[in-house]
Scaffold this motif. Sequence first.
Motif, PDB file in Angstrom:
ATOM      1  N   VAL A 194       4.744  -7.548   6.994  1.00 42.32           N
ATOM      2  CA  VAL A 194       4.919  -7.006   5.633  1.00 42.32           C
ATOM      3  C   VAL A 194       5.982  -5.907   5.651  1.00 42.32           C
ATOM      4  CG1 VAL A 194       3.818  -5.721   3.765  1.00 42.32           C
ATOM      5  CG2 VAL A 194       2.586  -7.584   4.872  1.00 42.32           C
ATOM      6  N   GLU A 195       5.917  -5.021   6.642  1.00 47.83           N
ATOM      7  CA  GLU A 195       6.871  -3.919   6.716  1.00 47.83           C
ATOM      8  C   GLU A 195       8.282  -4.436   6.990  1.00 47.83           C
ATOM      9  OE1 GLU A 195       3.884  -3.889   8.100  1.00 47.83           O
ATOM     10  OE2 GLU A 195       2.857  -2.166   7.212  1.00 47.83           O
TER      11      GLU A 195
ATOM     12  N   LEU B  28      -5.259   1.217   4.639  1.00 46.89           N
ATOM     13  CA  LEU B  28      -4.264   0.996   5.693  1.00 46.89           C
ATOM     14  C   LEU B  28      -4.815   0.134   6.817  1.00 46.89           C
ATOM     15  CD1 LEU B  28      -2.733   4.564   6.020  1.00 46.89           C
ATOM     16  CD2 LEU B  28      -2.103   2.723   4.483  1.00 46.89           C
ATOM     17  N   ARG B  29      -3.898  -0.563   7.457  1.00 48.98           N
ATOM     18  CA  ARG B  29      -4.318  -1.398   8.585  1.00 48.98           C
ATOM     19  C   ARG B  29      -4.423  -0.564   9.850  1.00 48.98           C
ATOM     20  NH1 ARG B  29       0.125  -5.790   8.003  1.00 48.98           N
ATOM     21  NH2 ARG B  29       1.199  -3.838   7.988  1.00 48.98           N
TER      22      ARG B  29
ATOM     23  N   GLU C 170       1.558   3.456   2.162  1.00 47.21           N
ATOM     24  CA  GLU C 170       2.385   3.521   3.367  1.00 47.21           C
ATOM     25  C   GLU C 170       3.636   2.659   3.254  1.00 47.21           C
ATOM     26  OE1 GLU C 170       2.420   4.749   7.349  1.00 47.21           O
ATOM     27  OE2 GLU C 170       1.397   5.348   5.525  1.00 47.21           O
ATOM     28  N   GLN C 171       3.396   1.426   2.826  1.00 39.27           N
ATOM     29  CA  GLN C 171       4.499   0.469   2.715  1.00 39.27           C
ATOM     30  C   GLN C 171       5.443   0.873   1.585  1.00 39.27           C
ATOM     31  OE1 GLN C 171       1.812  -2.745   2.222  1.00 39.27           O
ATOM     32  NE2 GLN C 171       1.627  -3.163   4.420  1.00 39.27           N
TER      33      GLN C 171
ATOM     34  N   GLU D 225       3.860   0.255  19.998  1.00 43.30           N
ATOM     35  CA  GLU D 225       4.021   1.684  20.310  1.00 43.30           C
ATOM     36  C   GLU D 225       4.207   1.917  21.801  1.00 43.30           C
ATOM     37  OE1 GLU D 225       1.085   4.150  17.731  1.00 43.30           O
ATOM     38  OE2 GLU D 225       0.462   2.056  17.733  1.00 43.30           O
TER      39      GLU D 225
ATOM     40  N   THR E 272      -3.090  -0.859  12.735  1.00 40.64           N
ATOM     41  CA  THR E 272      -1.815  -0.569  13.414  1.00 40.64           C
ATOM     42  C   THR E 272      -1.127   0.614  12.755  1.00 40.64           C
ATOM     43  OG1 THR E 272      -0.842  -2.257  12.010  1.00 40.64           O
ATOM     44  CG2 THR E 272      -1.271  -2.858  14.293  1.00 40.64           C
ATOM     45  N   THR E 273      -1.151   0.607  11.422  1.00 44.65           N
ATOM     46  CA  THR E 273      -0.501   1.692  10.690  1.00 44.65           C
ATOM     47  C   THR E 273      -1.203   3.003  10.963  1.00 44.65           C
ATOM     48  OG1 THR E 273      -0.279   0.029   8.994  1.00 44.65           O
ATOM     49  CG2 THR E 273       0.415   2.257   8.431  1.00 44.65           C
TER      50      THR E 273
ATOM     51  N   ASP F  86       0.431 -11.249   9.280  1.00 46.77           N
ATOM     52  CA  ASP F  86      -0.158 -10.065   9.914  1.00 46.77           C
ATOM     53  C   ASP F  86      -1.646 -10.244  10.198  1.00 46.77           C
ATOM     54  OD1 ASP F  86       2.176  -8.637  10.098  1.00 46.77           O
ATOM     55  OD2 ASP F  86       1.953  -7.713   8.124  1.00 46.77           O
TER      56      ASP F  86
ATOM     57  N   SER G 219       7.235   1.221  16.464  1.00 49.55           N
ATOM     58  CA  SER G 219       6.288   1.685  15.452  1.00 49.55           C
ATOM     59  C   SER G 219       5.056   0.799  15.370  1.00 49.55           C
ATOM     60  CB  SER G 219       6.949   1.684  14.066  1.00 49.55           C
ATOM     61  OG  SER G 219       8.207   2.280  14.123  1.00 49.55           O
ATOM     62  N   GLY G 220       5.104  -0.380  15.981  1.00 46.39           N
ATOM     63  CA  GLY G 220       3.942  -1.262  15.981  1.00 46.39           C
ATOM     64  C   GLY G 220       3.533  -1.748  14.598  1.00 46.39           C
ATOM     65  N   LEU G 221       4.518  -1.884  13.709  1.00 51.23           N
ATOM     66  CA  LEU G 221       4.189  -2.376  12.368  1.00 51.23           C
ATOM     67  C   LEU G 221       4.281  -3.891  12.327  1.00 51.23           C
ATOM     68  CD1 LEU G 221       5.939   0.387  10.272  1.00 51.23           C
ATOM     69  CD2 LEU G 221       3.487   0.019  10.552  1.00 51.23           C
ATOM     70  N   GLY G 222       4.098  -4.465  11.118  1.00 50.11           N
ATOM     71  CA  GLY G 222       3.987  -5.917  11.036  1.00 50.11           C
ATOM     72  C   GLY G 222       4.994  -6.578  10.114  1.00 50.11           C
TER      73      GLY G 222
ATOM     74  N   ASN H  60       0.845  -1.188   0.000  1.00 51.16           N
ATOM     75  CA  ASN H  60       0.000   0.000   0.000  1.00 51.16           C
ATOM     76  C   ASN H  60       0.893   1.256   0.000  1.00 51.16           C
ATOM     77  OD1 ASN H  60       0.798   0.525   2.647  1.00 51.16           O
ATOM     78  ND2 ASN H  60      -0.909  -0.630   3.512  1.00 51.16           N
TER      79      ASN H  60
ATOM     80  N   MET I  91      -0.185   4.362  14.174  1.00 50.50           N
ATOM     81  CA  MET I  91       1.148   4.928  14.134  1.00 50.50           C
ATOM     82  C   MET I  91       1.123   6.330  13.552  1.00 50.50           C
ATOM     83  SD  MET I  91       4.564   3.574  12.303  1.00 50.50           S
ATOM     84  CE  MET I  91       4.391   4.597  10.889  1.00 50.50           C
TER      85      MET I  91
END
Lengths: 378, 435
Positions: free
Chosen positions: A71-72, B22-23, A8-9, A61, B25-26, A305, A66-69, A6, B29
């Motif tokens: 995929v990131e 977006l998920r 963001e990613q 967080e 969690t994102t 995720d 950052s609490g990402l997963g 996405n 953030m």
Amino acid sequence: MPLLLNEEQTMLRDSARGFIGDKAPVSHFRQLRDAKDATGFSRDYWRAFSEMGFAGLLVPEAFGGSGLGAVEAGVVMEEIGRTLMPSPFFSTAVLGVSALNRGSDAQKSEYLPKIASGVLLAALAIDEGAKHRPLQTAMKAARSGNGFKLNGAKAFVVDGHTADLLIVAARSAGAPGERDGLTLFLVDPKAKGVALERTAMVDSHNAARITFENVEVTADSLLGDVDQGGALLDSVLNIGCGAVAAEMVGLSDEVFGRTVTYLKERKQFGKLIGEFQALQHRAAHLYTEIEVTRAAVLKALQLIDDGAPTAPAAIAVAKAKAGTTATLAVQEGVQMHGGMGMTDQFDIGFFMKRARVCQELLGDSNYHADQLARLKNY
Amino acid sequence: MASLTTSALQQAIEFHEVASKLRPTTLRMLGIPRTKRMETLMSDFDQFRSETRAWLEANCPPEMRKPMSSDEDTFWGGRHAKYSSELQRIWFERMRDRGWTVPHWPKEYGGGGLDGEQTKILRQEMAAISARLPLVSFGISMLGPALLKYGTDAQKQEHLPKIAAGLIRWCQGYSEPNAGSDLASLQTRAESDGDDYLITGQKIWTSYANYADWIFCLVRTDASGKKHDGISFILFDMTSKGVSTKPILLISGKSPFCETFFDNVRVPKSHVLGTVDRGWDVAKYLLQHERAMISGMGERGAGRPLGQIAVDSIGADAQGRLDDAMLRGQIASFEVDEAALACAAERAADLAKAGQAHPAFSSAMKYYGTELNKRRHEILMSSGGIDALEWESQRSHEGARPRAWLRTKANSIEGGTSEVMLGIVAKRILDLPGA
């Protein structure tokens, strides 16, 4: 969810690619190798990684991350794979954090903020034999007073030589081969009875052999429940496998890109060698394998995720597929570069060496194909 | 002021479209709260999924949820349509009435009017219960997309609803005896005669031409220029005077393909799809869809897993593992590739939806999917051992397994050979010199 990154990613990828491509191209790795650098990676760049939020990518967080997963994490690993950047990202930010995320609140509070801020490095110690077989863990954890006494030997501990914290799989009950009876421990590498040997590896990346002789650990150092470490270990290994698979996608793609460029530059028999159909078809086949692998790896990371029950099968597919594709990519890469591909001066050999290590790391293609067959009951 | 408001609104819309993907969690953030509009979007899809699931559950007969075991299980439609069972008819008609024989086509042409995400959800829900496709046809998988892109309003009105409703069965007139991989060298002539063309020539490998009602056909309208120029894409009725077909007996003992002959067949010029002499553009566009379809033949989500099929005939050891270690390994690595291909197909569809797909990527998928399908059937033959060698008996369903195995050998030839596909990838995607 679409099987695409996405926005963001994509931004995360661009920022990882920007930093790594700029600061740590393959020449950075070559310098460290040539200097036989004692650390084996750049602490400055690790600090930068933590400032960019990469060290704490998987840290919740609440604990400064950052609490990402997954995929990131895969996005960053893929970029690391492109330039072979030596970095504790995999050992600490992926394996270490995903293990500690399943620890007690006290453990999380103690370790996770330090990892996110880049001041604590971790390493996961599982393998004992020549091949990755977590259930075959024989290292003993015997009850001793309030705690345990550890005896045994671990190998292929990624970044073990620089770790401030070891996460160790040991057997507190049962026999090698059994799933029950595995327990994970947090061990200080400076504890009495721990002996560490940094192992120079074929890929000049960082690993260690570690022996444990009557190492005393307290009950506080238990990660998860006694004898029930199998499930915790599975979740850590799943994301770890996804991360290594993503690194192999980056590595394969980079080798392939360099090879296609070479096919368009190198002349023999008065022609560009890329004009020869024998090479065109092999390049087109490799392209297809890489794209198929890229999709399988992203799918597996997304399923992790999502907490999907199909994630373990998808991970087995991704790691198995990424291993065979990377092996093909580096072999075709060297072959199509001809004699130049065999020289140390040329970077392509570095990728071949790294791909071999990534194959073995957390189980090779055969291991994961076998896992898939077991999951499907045949 | 007005423009400022508009642009702010535009920004907000774009923002929501991004944020909706977006998920949680994102979002946390980034400090973005989940908005009402996003909740609505998500719940719309969730609702569509649950409604679809309930409808399929109520309307798909259990017999239509079993894997297809032979060609007769496929419903092809057409003027002489045959149902293999009453339940097949019921399932087809229920799906047709919802527009779900072609869920993503516009409603005005008999489609379901679903968007990309809804179509994907419908496919997933059908796969989850192993629901059969209600209607299979070259009109849906090949001609339809070309009609939607290149057809005039009149052509779309005339043909698309009949395809969606399974009223007309189409065949494809591409290959000729001397134009196989080198398709553009085709020789079938279309000579101008007033408002009509007179078409003369021969096609080959015309799938099911002997059952087809109409043909979409490549003909040469101009022989003076380069071979890719001067080709036109034309549609006509197979009952026209001068059309004849002759089935070709294959190594499988079956005759899915024909030779098709045209002897001064009169076809109105208004039946040309796209621009006269620019039929190669239409042909290429259609081939992308054909290749995507053929690549999908390697995918089998439903049905008994390959490893289990092998255990059925060979047996398992004490630990439950297939009692043929080498074959077990082959099956496992096949299944790795098969699962990975399914992901690639999903990703290709998502890339196409996002407008990021490379137009030649279907060639890579066609190559990979067909080679994989050949491997699958080699494994099936090996798993069956001597039982898979029977050619004529009830026990063997008239040699269903070996006949299917032999049929798959055409997968890497039809619709462009594997070698042609690799050449296309080398040239159009990798941009290799002289390819």
